[in-house]
Design a protein around this motif. Structure first.
Motif, mmCIF file in Angstrom:
data_model
loop_
_atom_site.group_PDB
_atom_site.id
_atom_site.type_symbol
_atom_site.label_atom_id
_atom_site.label_comp_id
_atom_site.label_asym_id
_atom_site.label_seq_id
_atom_site.Cartn_x
_atom_site.Cartn_y
_atom_site.Cartn_z
ATOM 1 N N UNK A 36 8.085 8.448 3.788
ATOM 2 C CA UNK A 36 7.127 7.422 3.371
ATOM 3 C C UNK A 36 6.192 7.064 4.520
ATOM 4 N N UNK A 37 6.755 6.791 5.699
ATOM 5 C CA UNK A 37 5.923 6.435 6.856
ATOM 6 C C UNK A 37 5.105 7.627 7.336
ATOM 7 N N UNK A 38 5.682 8.824 7.268
ATOM 8 C CA UNK A 38 4.946 10.008 7.716
ATOM 9 C C UNK A 38 3.709 10.249 6.851
ATOM 10 N N UNK A 39 3.847 10.058 5.539
ATOM 11 C CA UNK A 39 2.694 10.223 4.645
ATOM 12 C C UNK A 39 1.648 9.154 4.919
ATOM 13 N N UNK A 40 2.100 7.930 5.197
ATOM 14 C CA UNK A 40 1.156 6.844 5.497
ATOM 15 C C UNK A 40 0.381 7.128 6.774
ATOM 16 N N UNK A 41 1.049 7.659 7.771
ATOM 17 C CA UNK A 41 0.393 7.957 9.042
ATOM 18 C C UNK A 41 -0.627 9.073 8.880
ATOM 19 N N UNK A 43 -2.385 9.547 6.269
ATOM 20 C CA UNK A 43 -3.542 8.890 5.650
ATOM 21 C C UNK A 43 -4.293 8.035 6.671
ATOM 22 N N UNK A 44 -3.559 7.342 7.534
ATOM 23 C CA UNK A 44 -4.194 6.510 8.551
ATOM 24 C C UNK A 44 -4.952 7.357 9.574
ATOM 25 N N UNK A 45 -4.469 8.583 9.811
ATOM 26 C CA UNK A 45 -5.112 9.456 10.790
ATOM 27 C C UNK A 45 -6.527 9.836 10.377
ATOM 28 N N UNK A 48 -10.792 5.757 11.346
ATOM 29 C CA UNK A 48 -11.005 5.541 12.768
ATOM 30 C C UNK A 48 -9.947 4.571 13.279
ATOM 31 N N UNK A 49 -9.712 4.612 14.595
ATOM 32 C CA UNK A 49 -8.586 3.883 15.180
ATOM 33 C C UNK A 49 -8.691 2.377 14.952
ATOM 34 N N UNK A 50 -9.884 1.834 15.050
ATOM 35 C CA UNK A 50 -10.071 0.402 14.855
ATOM 36 C C UNK A 50 -9.737 -0.034 13.443
ATOM 37 N N UNK A 51 -10.216 0.728 12.449
ATOM 38 C CA UNK A 51 -9.941 0.361 11.058
ATOM 39 C C UNK A 51 -8.458 0.492 10.749
ATOM 40 N N UNK A 52 -7.838 1.534 11.272
ATOM 41 C CA UNK A 52 -6.408 1.727 11.058
ATOM 42 C C UNK A 52 -5.611 0.539 11.593
ATOM 43 N N UNK A 72 -5.254 3.154 1.612
ATOM 44 C CA UNK A 72 -4.984 4.413 0.912
ATOM 45 C C UNK A 72 -3.646 4.338 0.182
ATOM 46 N N UNK A 73 -3.475 5.086 -0.915
ATOM 47 C CA UNK A 73 -2.236 5.007 -1.710
ATOM 48 C C UNK A 73 -0.967 5.204 -0.887
ATOM 49 N N UNK A 74 -0.953 6.182 0.030
ATOM 50 C CA UNK A 74 0.251 6.428 0.832
ATOM 51 C C UNK A 74 0.570 5.245 1.732
ATOM 52 N N UNK A 75 -0.472 4.570 2.207
ATOM 53 C CA UNK A 75 -0.273 3.395 3.063
ATOM 54 C C UNK A 75 0.241 2.226 2.232
ATOM 55 N N UNK A 76 -0.296 2.063 1.051
ATOM 56 C CA UNK A 76 0.189 1.006 0.150
ATOM 57 C C UNK A 76 1.661 1.221 -0.183
ATOM 58 N N UNK A 77 2.055 2.483 -0.375
ATOM 59 C CA UNK A 77 3.462 2.770 -0.685
ATOM 60 C C UNK A 77 4.360 2.330 0.458
ATOM 61 N N UNK A 78 3.914 2.579 1.697
ATOM 62 C CA UNK A 78 4.684 2.133 2.849
ATOM 63 C C UNK A 78 4.770 0.612 2.883
#
Length: 392
Positions: A36-41, A43-45, A48-52, A72-78
């Motif tokens: 779950x966290x790996x998929x979110x990361x 998506x975060x990648x 840009x670093x500031x928005x993340x 992003x959906x993967x981030x929401x899931x996390x």
């Protein structure tokens, strides 16, 4: 299942005789990260670093999904996963463990540095720290952050949703996922030998060390606590482990199971190598800097003392494998317990009197917790090598 080659050694065979099911489970988790966290990361990648960083900060400082609608959906899931408490969580039952921690804070933090972290680095957990250089390049900051996390999870209500202990546990989960991604894409990481970087096996093993193994060590230093307090302490670390992404399939249920898992993990892990040796010794030599001792003579004296206490706690066999200085540890723990009792008595009789010696310096690691003026930040590492990464 093709196991990492580092886990093909006689110790695994011995462990299989004792705990066959637990061994197979541990080995299987060397190939598992945190999906779950790996998929979110991932998506975060793409951001840009500031928005993340702002997105993560908005989540951990919010109290509902309406504050992160554009995630992003993967981030929401996390985020949903992190805010869904496990069925077994009983927050009021964590209070006795909080009281025990604050009654024995100095012994807890001293045991963490002198024994628990050292024992952890004696495993393949050391590989990720050695490659990234996090402890080598920023060792003092790393220890201070470690202290801060433990202090916050045992702060009253710290593990309530959006409490600082809760936030730091979630932050660690994200940091692990970022580092896992960086290491997996690095030529330095040997997947066939070591498995997945920061695997579920290693994080689950680390949690048993921070909890059950730590209780063993603080008892050896003279701490006293009830069975209820011990169970509560274990429950706090269990919930922190859950928030850090340890799957239930390798997350202990109680102290007895945690000790069994620690023993099994220790047998399954390969013998300490150069990475383990370098990190364990860097850890001991960082302790004086953590408590603010800059004088070279004082630093050497305190480091020598920490080596002696550490050797007494982890045992001569492991200390020799980690190439500790040769020295006797006879009577060290008994003298430490006597000083601890004397220090408590002195404070009751003369509250304003402060003894300054190796014992008091070593047991004031609470003052070495990392508290930045800007508060908890949610910047993440952006390079596999600590010295090339932006500050996080």
């Amino acid at each position: 299942m093709k196991l990492p080659t580092d886990y093909d050694h006689p110790g695994v065979a011995r462990a299989r005789v004792l705990e066959p099911e637990m061994v197979e489970n541990y080995l299987a988790h060397t190939l598992v990260g945190d999906p779950v966290a790996d998929a979110a990361v991932e998506a975060l990648a793409a951001l840009d670093r500031g928005r993340s960083s702002r997105l993560i900060a908005a989540f951990v400082n919010s109290s509902g999904s309406d504050t992160w609608p554009d995630a992003p959906p993967a981030v929401r899931e996390l985020f949903v996963d992190a805010t869904t408490p496990p069925d077994w969580l009983d927050l009021p039952a964590l209070a006795p463990g909080v009281r025990m921690f604050h009654r024995n804070t100095k012994l807890v933090l001293a045991s963490m540095v002198a024994a628990v972290l050292v024992e952890g680095f004696a495993s393949n957990i050391s590989q990720s720290f050695f490659i990234t250089g996090r402890l080598r390049d920023q060792g003092v900051r790393r220890l201070q952050q470690n202290n801060r996390h433990m202090v916050e999870i045992f702060f009253p209500d710290g593990m309530e949703s959006y409490g600082d202990g809760w936030k730091l546990s979630v932050r660690i989960r994200l940091v692990h996922a970022h580092v896992r991604r960086l290491l997996a894409n690095s030529e330095d990481w040997d997947t066939p030998a070591w498995g997945v970087p920061l695997s579920a096996a290693h994080v689950g093993y680390a949690i048993t060390a921070f909890s059950a193994r730590l209780l063993v060590h603080i008892r050896s230093l003279g701490a006293s606590f009830s069975a209820e307090e011990a169970a509560s302490f274990m429950a706090t670390w269990r919930y922190s482990g859950h928030l850090m992404g340890v799957p239930d399939s390798i997350l202990y249920r109680d102290e007895a199971e945690a000790l069994r898992l620690f023993a099994v993990g220790g047998l399954c892990e390969p013998e300490p190598d150069d990475a383990s040796i370098a990190l364990a010794n860097a850890l001991v030599n960082s302790a004086p800097l953590v408590v603010g001792i800059d004088d070279p003579v004082e630093r050497r004296n305190l480091a020598k003392y920490v080596y002696k206490v550490s050797r007494a706690m982890i045992g001569h066999d492991l200390a020799d494998k980690l190439r500790y200085p040769k020295q006797s540890s006879f009577g060290v723990l008994g003298w430490f317990r006597f000083q601890s009792r004397y220090d408590r008595l002195l404070k009751r009789c003369r509250p304003k009197y402060e003894r300054r010696n190796n014992f008091t310096s070593f047991t004031t690691l609470l003052s070495g917790s990392r508290y930045d003026d800007e508060g908890i930040t949610y910047r993440m590492p952006d390079h596999v090598y600590a010295e090339r990464s932006n500050n996080w």
